[in-house]
Design a protein around this motif. Structure first.
Motif, PDB file in Angstrom:
ATOM      1  N   LEU A 109      -4.612   0.252   2.796  1.00 43.19           N
ATOM      2  CA  LEU A 109      -3.601  -0.551   3.183  1.00 43.19           C
ATOM      3  C   LEU A 109      -2.238   0.035   3.365  1.00 43.19           C
ATOM      4  O   LEU A 109      -1.693   0.334   2.189  1.00 43.19           O
ATOM      5  N   PRO A 110      -1.734   0.547   4.360  1.00 47.25           N
ATOM      6  CA  PRO A 110      -0.334   1.036   4.397  1.00 47.25           C
ATOM      7  C   PRO A 110       0.888  -0.196   3.923  1.00 47.25           C
ATOM      8  O   PRO A 110       0.515  -1.038   4.794  1.00 47.25           O
ATOM      9  N   LEU A 111       1.479   0.104   3.061  1.00 47.69           N
ATOM     10  CA  LEU A 111       2.634  -0.750   2.842  1.00 47.69           C
ATOM     11  C   LEU A 111       3.694  -0.922   3.763  1.00 47.69           C
ATOM     12  O   LEU A 111       3.680   0.067   4.637  1.00 47.69           O
ATOM     13  N   ALA A 112       4.369  -1.888   3.663  1.00 43.84           N
ATOM     14  CA  ALA A 112       5.812  -2.043   4.183  1.00 43.84           C
ATOM     15  C   ALA A 112       6.571  -0.875   4.114  1.00 43.84           C
ATOM     16  O   ALA A 112       7.294  -0.489   5.071  1.00 43.84           O
ATOM     17  N   ILE A 121       2.794  -8.244   0.224  1.00 39.25           N
ATOM     18  CA  ILE A 121       1.687  -8.395   1.038  1.00 39.25           C
ATOM     19  C   ILE A 121       1.163  -7.032   1.590  1.00 39.25           C
ATOM     20  O   ILE A 121       1.771  -6.411   2.316  1.00 39.25           O
ATOM     21  N   PRO A 122       0.235  -6.405   0.739  1.00 37.41           N
ATOM     22  CA  PRO A 122       0.025  -5.142   1.097  1.00 37.41           C
ATOM     23  C   PRO A 122      -0.866  -5.026   2.338  1.00 37.41           C
ATOM     24  O   PRO A 122      -0.884  -3.856   2.953  1.00 37.41           O
ATOM     25  N   SER A 123      -1.540  -6.050   2.811  1.00 33.80           N
ATOM     26  CA  SER A 123      -2.357  -6.146   4.269  1.00 33.80           C
ATOM     27  C   SER A 123      -1.381  -6.076   5.239  1.00 33.80           C
ATOM     28  O   SER A 123      -0.771  -6.904   5.450  1.00 33.80           O
ATOM     29  N   PRO A 124      -1.312  -4.766   6.215  1.00 34.61           N
ATOM     30  CA  PRO A 124      -0.741  -4.692   7.337  1.00 34.61           C
ATOM     31  C   PRO A 124      -0.936  -6.125   8.288  1.00 34.61           C
ATOM     32  O   PRO A 124      -0.040  -6.348   8.781  1.00 34.61           O
ATOM     33  N   GLN A 168      -1.733   1.629  -0.304  1.00 35.17           N
ATOM     34  CA  GLN A 168      -2.729   1.082  -1.614  1.00 35.17           C
ATOM     35  C   GLN A 168      -3.943   1.171  -1.035  1.00 35.17           C
ATOM     36  O   GLN A 168      -4.371   0.510   0.050  1.00 35.17           O
ATOM     37  N   GLU A 188      -8.027  -7.202   6.999  1.00 31.77           N
ATOM     38  CA  GLU A 188      -8.179  -6.009   7.759  1.00 31.77           C
ATOM     39  C   GLU A 188      -9.485  -6.129   8.573  1.00 31.77           C
ATOM     40  O   GLU A 188      -9.669  -5.673   9.611  1.00 31.77           O
ATOM     41  N   ALA A 237      12.291  -8.451   1.835  1.00 35.25           N
ATOM     42  CA  ALA A 237      11.815  -7.142   1.515  1.00 35.25           C
ATOM     43  C   ALA A 237      10.738  -7.371   0.165  1.00 35.25           C
ATOM     44  O   ALA A 237       9.594  -6.858  -0.203  1.00 35.25           O
ATOM     45  N   LEU A 273       9.092  -1.777  -3.310  1.00 32.56           N
ATOM     46  CA  LEU A 273       7.899  -1.358  -2.567  1.00 32.56           C
ATOM     47  C   LEU A 273       6.792  -2.083  -2.952  1.00 32.56           C
ATOM     48  O   LEU A 273       5.885  -2.454  -1.958  1.00 32.56           O
ATOM     49  N   ARG A 331       0.976  -9.154   6.887  1.00 33.57           N
ATOM     50  CA  ARG A 331       2.356  -8.961   6.790  1.00 33.57           C
ATOM     51  C   ARG A 331       2.665  -9.248   8.420  1.00 33.57           C
ATOM     52  O   ARG A 331       3.655  -9.979   8.690  1.00 33.57           O
ATOM     53  N   ALA A 364       7.771  -8.692   1.948  1.00 35.94           N
ATOM     54  CA  ALA A 364       6.565  -7.686   2.048  1.00 35.94           C
ATOM     55  C   ALA A 364       6.119  -6.885   1.151  1.00 35.94           C
ATOM     56  O   ALA A 364       4.867  -6.428   1.288  1.00 35.94           O
ATOM     57  N   ALA A 365       6.903  -6.740  -0.038  1.00 39.99           N
ATOM     58  CA  ALA A 365       6.397  -5.935  -1.055  1.00 39.99           C
ATOM     59  C   ALA A 365       4.924  -6.622  -1.815  1.00 39.99           C
ATOM     60  O   ALA A 365       4.409  -6.147  -2.521  1.00 39.99           O
TER      61      ALA A 365
END
Lengths: 212, 285
Positions: free
Chosen positions: B206-209, A77-80, B214, A200, A71, B155, A83, A74-75
């Protein structure tokens, strides 16, 4: 010898499918030759590479809960798109390690840097500093190799750029190993906005050679 | 100069918010005005040697907006400067942090650290804008680090390092030579379904996990940066009329007095849109 095996570009863990963001940077005209490749790699090493090294070392030291550590990854790496790429590479690495290394019980899915650390922890003779070296080296070798293909660069000069960054990569790996036991929220979180934005753009572009 | 300021916002039991603690210490002066709680005195600093801490507590159901009147200038002085912000937001609480940009004056060595803890159901709008040097001036060195925990889980872990101490930052990975860099972090129930969006060559949503989004952007100057960040907000909240236009206008009500006034303010539109139960546009309950 185990570390050589893991970091070998021919090790079948799927790394060749990813450009580490350099395809997006080439498409955007931000990397055009060996000079801009060098600046790109230095930037990637000191941001994403430093973060990956820290996460890998933390995972390899065995002191942290893996779900929490994943977790924390993941926190960072803002780019989906990034990730998803990290997830895919982590999954492929764990699967390959299970099959190749007789590495015992490994989880099915982790972010790539965390997976590197877990694989090192399960491999005799490897520890946090090895995991961090692997992650730091991977942060520059992958994009360098991709850049040679994308831009038709002179491979001698491109890999000369990588060699010139190794001293800094080693320093980053040692820092990561020294901080492996620190509370996880204190680990590095260096962001690279253009890598995130580029990833993105790349994810929705129609013509591309690499998955990320 | 070392200083510590503190503000506590609590629900008043009538649908509004009251400040139950408000402590200022120079150079960190908090002033309650129409529309927001203002951080005053930022224009001349932070100066090298300053070490200031702001503690914010937004209790369950309370709402607080913080702004600055003008851009802050991080300037060199005796040693590095540091600003630390710690905020706790309770369930149903809302914090909107909307300061004007921080300008990294040549020679500065500045660190801004924000550690935010949100209970489940809290809402956050957190804007950071960094301008790399004054007009035609080389940038000083600035590190901003933002950590957000939501309901006990990580987060956001976000650090941006620019300036001469971080030479690779100007390259094609971090800023690409842009003079202004910024982000807006949106957290709230209901945001999870947001889709990623590219806003141009230097900005993205950018949707976060976790349950947050953001908006990140780079631009040639502060106004262009603000436009990109506002574009991102419009993408996140397409049903909120006037979100962008009114983003900077101050509300006629107090920063924290009544919930209807809060919903009428633009960023509260953003906040309200995070909550499934809240009305999406201005007008309020």
């Amino acid at each position: 010898m185990n570390l050589l095996l893991l970091t070998d570009g021919r090790f079948p863990a799927g790394g060749h499918a990813h450009s580490g963001g350099i395809e997006a940077a080439v498409m955007a005209g931000r990397v055009t030759g060996v000079d801009t490749l060098g600046v790109f790699l230095a930037g990637r090493l000191t941001t994403a590479g430093r973060v990956a090294a820290a996460l890998a070392a933390a995972a390899a030291c065995g002191a942290h809960d893996l779900v929490r550590l994943d977790a924390e990854a993941a926190a960072r790496i803002p780019s989906p798109a990034l990730r998803a790429a990290s997830r895919t590479q982590g999954r492929q690495l764990l699967r390959t390690a299970r099959a190749v290394l007789d590495a015992g019980d490994l989880p099915d899915e982790l972010h790539h840097a965390v997976a590197m650390g877990v694989v090192c922890a399960a491999t005799p003779g490897l520890g946090p500093v090895d995991a961090a070296r692997w992650a730091a080296y991977d942060a520059i070798s992958g994009p360098a190799s991709a850049a040679v293909r994308l831009l038709g660069l002179d491979p001698f000069r491109a890999w000369g750029v990588v060699a010139a960054l190794l001293a800094e990569a080693e320093e980053i790996a040692r820092e990561a190993a020294a901080g492996a036991h620190h509370p996880l929220d204190l680990l590095p979180a260096c962001s690279a906005p253009l890598l995130d934005i580029g990833a993105e753009q790349h994810a929705v572009s129609e013509v591309r050679l690499f998955a990320s | 100069m070392r200083a510590r300021a503190r503000v506590v916002a609590e629900a008043d039991g009538y649908g509004g918010t009251r400040l139950t603690a408000l402590r200022s210490e120079a150079p960190l002066i908090l002033r309650e005005t129409a529309g927001a709680l203002y951080l005053v005195g930022g224009a001349g600093g932070p100066l090298g040697g300053d070490d200031v801490t702001l503690e914010i507590e937004v209790a369950a159901g309370a709402s607080l907006t913080l702004r600055t009147a003008a851009a802050s200038l991080a300037q060199p002085g005796r040693g590095p400067s540091r600003i630390t912000v710690r905020a706790d937001i309770g369930a149903g609480g809302e914090l909107r942090w909307l300061p004007e940009p921080l300008v990294a004056v040549r020679g500065c060595d500045h660190r801004m650290e924000a550690a935010l803890t949100l209970d489940a159901g809290a809402t956050l709008v957190w804007r950071e804008e960094l301008v790399l040097g004054r007009h035609r001036e080389a940038s000083g060195s600035v590190v901003t680090r933002t950590t957000v925990d939501l309901d006990g889980a990580p987060l956001v872990r976000h650090e941006l390092a620019v300036g001469p101490d971080h030479p690779a930052a100007a390259g094609p990975v971090v800023t690409g030579g842009a003079q202004a860099a910024g982000s807006v972090l949106l957290v709230g129930p209901g945001l999870r379904a947001a889709m990623p969006a590219v806003l141009g060559p230097t900005a993205a949503v950018l949707p976060l996990a976790g349950a947050g989004v953001q908006v990140v952007a780079l631009a040639g100057d502060a106004p262009a940066l603000r436009r990109l960040l506002d574009d991102g907000l419009r993408v996140c909240f397409p049903d909120a009329p006037g979100t962008n236009r009114a983003w900077n206008s101050s509300s006629s009500s107090s920063c924290c007095s009544s919930s209807s006034a809060v919903v009428a303010s633009p960023t509260a539109v953003a906040g309200a849109a995070c909550s499934p139960g809240s009305p999406p546009g201005p007008g309020g309950p």
